[in-house]
Design a protein around this motif. Structure first.
Motif, PDB file in Angstrom:
ATOM      1  N   PRO A  90       0.816  -1.173  -0.083  1.00 39.40           N
ATOM      2  CA  PRO A  90      -0.008   0.013  -0.166  1.00 39.40           C
ATOM      3  C   PRO A  90       0.942   1.138  -0.100  1.00 39.40           C
ATOM      4  N   LYS A  91       0.353   2.322  -0.683  1.00 48.83           N
ATOM      5  CA  LYS A  91       1.234   3.540  -0.630  1.00 48.83           C
ATOM      6  C   LYS A  91       1.514   3.986   0.744  1.00 48.83           C
ATOM      7  N   LYS A  92       2.667   4.590   0.866  1.00 55.49           N
ATOM      8  CA  LYS A  92       3.120   5.189   2.323  1.00 55.49           C
ATOM      9  C   LYS A  92       2.004   6.389   2.540  1.00 55.49           C
ATOM     10  N   THR A  93       1.518   6.438   3.664  1.00 51.19           N
ATOM     11  CA  THR A  93       0.585   7.408   3.965  1.00 51.19           C
ATOM     12  C   THR A  93       1.690   8.527   4.778  1.00 51.19           C
ATOM     13  N   THR A  94       1.313   9.750   4.371  1.00 53.46           N
ATOM     14  CA  THR A  94       1.961  10.905   4.855  1.00 53.46           C
ATOM     15  C   THR A  94       1.179  11.530   5.752  1.00 53.46           C
ATOM     16  N   VAL A  95       1.836  12.071   6.997  1.00 52.98           N
ATOM     17  CA  VAL A  95       1.041  13.048   7.936  1.00 52.98           C
ATOM     18  C   VAL A  95       1.587  14.341   7.787  1.00 52.98           C
ATOM     19  N   ASN A  96       0.662  15.197   7.664  1.00 54.21           N
ATOM     20  CA  ASN A  96       1.207  16.719   7.658  1.00 54.21           C
ATOM     21  C   ASN A  96       2.043  16.830   9.104  1.00 54.21           C
ATOM     22  N   GLN A  97       3.005  17.554   8.671  1.00 52.34           N
ATOM     23  CA  GLN A  97       3.925  18.144  10.004  1.00 52.34           C
ATOM     24  C   GLN A  97       3.790  19.520  10.091  1.00 52.34           C
ATOM     25  N   HIS A  98       3.658  20.051  11.196  1.00 55.09           N
ATOM     26  CA  HIS A  98       3.613  21.378  11.531  1.00 55.09           C
ATOM     27  C   HIS A  98       4.876  21.662  12.680  1.00 55.09           C
ATOM     28  N   LYS A  99       5.680  22.349  12.191  1.00 54.38           N
ATOM     29  CA  LYS A  99       6.943  22.767  13.092  1.00 54.38           C
ATOM     30  C   LYS A  99       6.661  23.967  14.071  1.00 54.38           C
ATOM     31  N   CYS A 100       7.191  23.667  15.389  1.00 51.62           N
ATOM     32  CA  CYS A 100       6.927  24.388  16.521  1.00 51.62           C
ATOM     33  C   CYS A 100       7.891  25.704  16.190  1.00 51.62           C
TER      34      CYS A 100
END
Length: 165
Positions: A90-100
């Motif tokens: 399955p395609k690798k799921t990406t999670v949105n990342q928000h920088k502090c």
């Protein structure tokens, strides 16, 4: 008799059709989720179509999709990986990342300070934790064009108009 019919509502019949034993504490198979009597609770006894990995089995992580795959006791990790990759990862799921804005930490959720409007991690989300300095909005005079400022000053200096009503 009414009592006999009420007992049917309490227990569960064994999922093996030839058995059909009424059991008041049935066993639920972790593999197929079927409900069985004591005699048929083992996977071998009810010929479970989806047996679970036994204790002592290991897992392997796919390099392409990072899925964690169970490796049964008598199988090799490379065989499980090749079967998985042949079936299609399955395609690798990406999670949105928000920088502090305060530290280098990344969060999967956006936490914006209502005061300074910057994004922060869980640790620095409160104003006291990120040394919050509120954004200073420029004075209204700086954001309005000179033409509009001129019109506003004319309106302020003009006499109020009385209505006829």
């Amino acid at each position: 008799m009414q009592v006999d019919r009420d007992l049917d509502k309490v227990g569960v019949h064994c999922a093996i059709k030839d058995c059909n034993l009424l059991d008041f504490l049935p066993f639920i198979c972790q593999g197929c989720q079927g409900q069985f009597c004591f005699e048929h609770k083992d996977e071998k006894e009810h010929k479970c179509p989806t047996p679970i990995v036994k204790v002592g089995g290991t897992t392997v992580t796919c390099d392409k999709c990072e899925s964690i795959l169970p490796v049964p006791v008598n199988c090799l990790e490379k065989d499980i990986l090749s079967i998985h990759q042949r079936k299609g990862c399955p395609k690798k799921t990406t999670v949105n990342q928000h920088k502090c804005s305060f530290c280098p930490k990344m969060e999967s959720i956006k936490i914006v300070c209502p005061n300074c409007k910057n994004n922060f991690c869980i640790k620095h989300r409160f104003e006291r934790d990120h040394k919050c300095k509120p954004r200073v909005n420029p004075p209204l005079q700086q954001t309005i064009s000179p033409h509009l400022q001129n019109l506003l000053s004319q309106l302020r200096n003009s006499k109020p108009v009385k209505s006829n009503s």
